[in-house]
Design an enzyme around this catalytic site. Structure first.
Site, short mmCIF file in Angstrom:
data_model
loop_
_atom_site.label_atom_id
_atom_site.label_comp_id
_atom_site.label_asym_id
_atom_site.label_seq_id
_atom_site.Cartn_x
_atom_site.Cartn_y
_atom_site.Cartn_z
CB SER A 174 37.37 37.69 43.00
OG SER A 174 36.96 38.93 43.54
CG ASP A 182 43.31 40.73 47.35
OD1 ASP A 182 42.76 41.80 47.07
OD2 ASP A 182 42.89 39.62 46.97
CG HIS A 201 41.77 40.47 43.93
ND1 HIS A 201 41.33 39.71 45.00
CD2 HIS A 201 40.71 40.54 43.07
CE1 HIS A 201 40.08 39.34 44.80
NE2 HIS A 201 39.67 39.82 43.65
#
Length: 321
Positions: A188, A265, A299
């Site tokens: 991320s 995600d 995620h």
């Protein structure tokens, strides 16, 4: 018997020759003396045996960030008898060093391939900057791996310099590492950081990979908020910390980039990650990149743990070459 007169002793050396000889000797000492690498002060906070090695956490005073910082480090069994390459992991928003070392299941693969894995925190902490704890995506836990240029952040929020310069010096000085053999990966915000560190420092890292990275922060809400706060309104500054922008000017050694992205995600759907922009830029520049879209994954650290072994294997290919 007393010694004879010193007729066999060498004649006195003229003063000028003495001076020349002395200067040459001093210069020789300067040339041949090896550099001294001083160990920096570390405080060990924990040490736990894991897959034959040790997962440790240390604390130190950071000169770049002007605060105490913590990092996790996994020392594989091999490090007890030989020097090892180093793999740096950069975590995402809100994380500390604890998230990765307790949730990612990285230690088994690191032990298998003989890699030291270093995990820094995601921002300075406790700097008493007004507003640093007001939101989860800016300030504490959200350093975005930039060197801030705006007040009141620029004194402490220098995560880029910390990750690329101070932390590697600290690790090199205190652990059994092969100096110069290191790679970087992240998730991320940390995936953004890993890509940026590799692209801004050609040849420094042997390989780079990312899981669900923020690929084009100048074009997404997270990046725009962070860059405005840390770097100001000048978007040319933003581009110096944007992987998609940096690809266009990359001219360093061969980079083999691996990216994994979960299809489910929520932040992909929300337009925060923008991997297609990065892939397009790499394709135009002929930089090898593999994007693997993983069906059903989100995620979270469940996603990271599912594919961390593939990423460590990817880096081991280059670090153990």
């Amino acid at each position: 018997p007393p010694p004879k007169a010193d007729t066999h002793l060498p004649s006195p050396i003229p003063p000028m020759l003495q001076l020349l000889r002395g200067g040459a000797a001093a210069l020789a000492c300067l040339v041949v003396r090896p550099p001294i690498v001083a160990k920096m002060a570390l405080t060990q906070l924990s040490s736990t045996k894991c897959f034959g090695g040790y997962q440790k956490v240390y604390e130190h005073d950071s000169s770049e960030l002007k605060c105490k910082m913590r990092f996790g480090i996994y020392l594989p069994p091999k490090s007890e008898s030989a020097k090892c390459p180093v793999l740096y992991w950069l975590s995402g928003l809100t994380c500390t060093e604890q998230n990765f070392i307790t949730k990612a299941s990285s230690q088994q693969a690191a032990a298998e391939y003989g890699l030291i894995v270093v995990v820094p925190d995601t921002s300075p902490r406790g700097c008493n900057i007004p507003g640093e704890d007001e939101s989860w995506d800016f300030g504490t836990g959200a350093g975005f791996y930039v060197n801030a240029s705006e007040e009141p952040w620029k004194t402490n929020y220098r995560m880029y310099a910390y990750v690329t310069e101070e932390l590697p010096r600290l690790v090199d000085a205190n652990f059994s590492v092969i100096s110069g053999k290191m790679s970087i990966f992240g998730h991320s915000m940390g995936g953004h950081g890993a890509l940026v560190c590799a692209l801004k420092n050609p040849g420094k890292y042997k390989s780079v990979s990312a899981l669900a990275p923020i690929c084009n922060p100048v074009m997404c809400p997270w990046g725009q908020k962070a860059f405005t706060g840390y770097l100001g309104p000048d978007k040319t500054k933003w581009e110096t910390y944007d992987a998609t922008s940096l690809v266009g000017s990359y001219s360093g050694p061969h980079l083999d980039i691996l990216v994994d992205q979960g299809k489910d995600d929520q932040f992909l759907v929300a337009g925060q990650l923008l991997p297609d922009n990065f892939i397009k830029a790499c394709t135009e520049k002929k930089i090898p990149v593999v994007l693997r879209l993983q069906e059903g994954y989100d995620h979270s650290y469940y996603f990271i743990a599912s594919f961390i072994g593939d990423h460590i294997k990817h880096h081991a290919k280059y670090l153990n070459a």
